[in-house]
Motif scaffolding. Sequence first.
Motif, PDB file in Angstrom:
ATOM      1  N   UNK A  15      -6.284   1.177  49.926  1.00 55.06           N
ATOM      2  CA  UNK A  15      -7.640   0.697  50.187  1.00 55.06           C
ATOM      3  C   UNK A  15      -8.040   1.127  51.596  1.00 55.06           C
ATOM      4  N   UNK A  16      -9.205   1.766  51.708  1.00 53.51           N
ATOM      5  CA  UNK A  16      -9.769   2.120  53.014  1.00 53.51           C
ATOM      6  C   UNK A  16     -11.203   1.605  53.047  1.00 53.51           C
ATOM      7  N   UNK A  17     -11.508   0.766  54.036  1.00 53.11           N
ATOM      8  CA  UNK A  17     -12.844   0.219  54.188  1.00 53.11           C
ATOM      9  C   UNK A  17     -13.432   0.664  55.523  1.00 53.11           C
ATOM     10  N   UNK A  37      -8.248   0.884  45.955  1.00 52.66           N
ATOM     11  CA  UNK A  37      -7.116   0.621  45.071  1.00 52.66           C
ATOM     12  C   UNK A  37      -6.605   1.842  44.336  1.00 52.66           C
ATOM     13  N   UNK A  38      -6.440   2.955  45.058  1.00 51.96           N
ATOM     14  CA  UNK A  38      -6.024   4.213  44.432  1.00 51.96           C
ATOM     15  C   UNK A  38      -4.506   4.342  44.421  1.00 51.96           C
ATOM     16  N   UNK A  39      -3.969   4.738  43.273  1.00 54.59           N
ATOM     17  CA  UNK A  39      -2.551   5.081  43.138  1.00 54.59           C
ATOM     18  C   UNK A  39      -2.453   6.523  42.646  1.00 54.59           C
ATOM     19  N   UNK A  72      -6.229   0.279  54.915  1.00 53.23           N
ATOM     20  CA  UNK A  72      -6.252  -1.155  55.204  1.00 53.23           C
ATOM     21  C   UNK A  72      -5.184  -1.911  54.426  1.00 53.23           C
ATOM     22  N   UNK A  73      -4.843  -1.401  53.262  1.00 51.78           N
ATOM     23  CA  UNK A  73      -3.765  -2.019  52.486  1.00 51.78           C
ATOM     24  C   UNK A  73      -3.229  -0.993  51.497  1.00 51.78           C
ATOM     25  N   UNK A  74      -2.120  -1.349  50.854  1.00 57.09           N
ATOM     26  CA  UNK A  74      -1.459  -0.440  49.929  1.00 57.09           C
ATOM     27  C   UNK A  74      -0.177   0.093  50.523  1.00 57.09           C
ATOM     28  N   UNK A  82       8.748   5.051  53.817  1.00 58.51           N
ATOM     29  CA  UNK A  82       7.494   4.338  54.016  1.00 58.51           C
ATOM     30  C   UNK A  82       6.757   4.914  55.230  1.00 58.51           C
ATOM     31  N   UNK A  83       5.686   5.689  54.969  1.00 56.94           N
ATOM     32  CA  UNK A  83       4.943   6.313  56.068  1.00 56.94           C
ATOM     33  C   UNK A  83       4.133   5.301  56.864  1.00 56.94           C
TER      34      UNK A  83
END
Length: 247
Positions: A15-17, A37-39, A72-74, A82-83
């Motif tokens: 998620x990027x806001x 919410x992209x995977x 922002x999340x994910x 884990x980058x």
Amino acid sequence: MSLPARPLVEARDLVVRFPVRRGFLRRVAGHVHAVDGVSLDVLPGETVGLVGETGCGKSTLGRCLVRLLRPDSGSLRFHGEDLLALEGRALRERRRHFQIVFQDPYASLNPRMTVESIVTEPLVIHGVGDRRTRREAAAGLLRQVGMDPSALSQYPRAFSGGQRQRIAIARALALDPKFIVLDEPVSALDVSVQAQIVNLLQDLQEQRGLAYLFIAHGLQVVAHLSARVAVMYLGRIVEEGPSEALF
């Protein structure tokens, strides 16, 4: 029975806001969900095409995958690591393994730097080699992208858009990455030059075992280059599948 390859890049629920500011004091009045919410997975040596209308979040997602933007999340993993947990020197060290080629070759190259300085800059930042070996490496990279090493002493203004994009690709290859985000790398070029750059990218992929995320508007180019295609709309991936089946 062989096991499926582990993804080189694994993005989950990114998620990027971006804030929306209004009024004289520019207070935050809301947020735009550029990526919602992209995977997405990219396998070693694979080309994944990413298509969608202007403003749907394609470039934002691409920049997230190479940590030019922090989501922002994910979660985001490269080779299982884990980058999003990395910062500073540790993140810089991992950047050797993933790069990005931007859309506009006229804006992505510093006009005050020679081609040699542009192509060797990643080597300087990471402390690879001395001046002589870096120059030799730059000459070899130019040959690999179809340019003469005599270009090393010249400035970007001396070259066409297609040649500048070749220089940008050489710069992206300098540290021998495994994954490259190609953010509409041919959309600013003439049709005849587009075909040359696409063929170059395919040749480099075969020679180096590269994985690509190929962001584009031109569906014909995506169909030609990509094994899988994901379609974005309003920050979400709404369709994904093998290129032949999707088209």
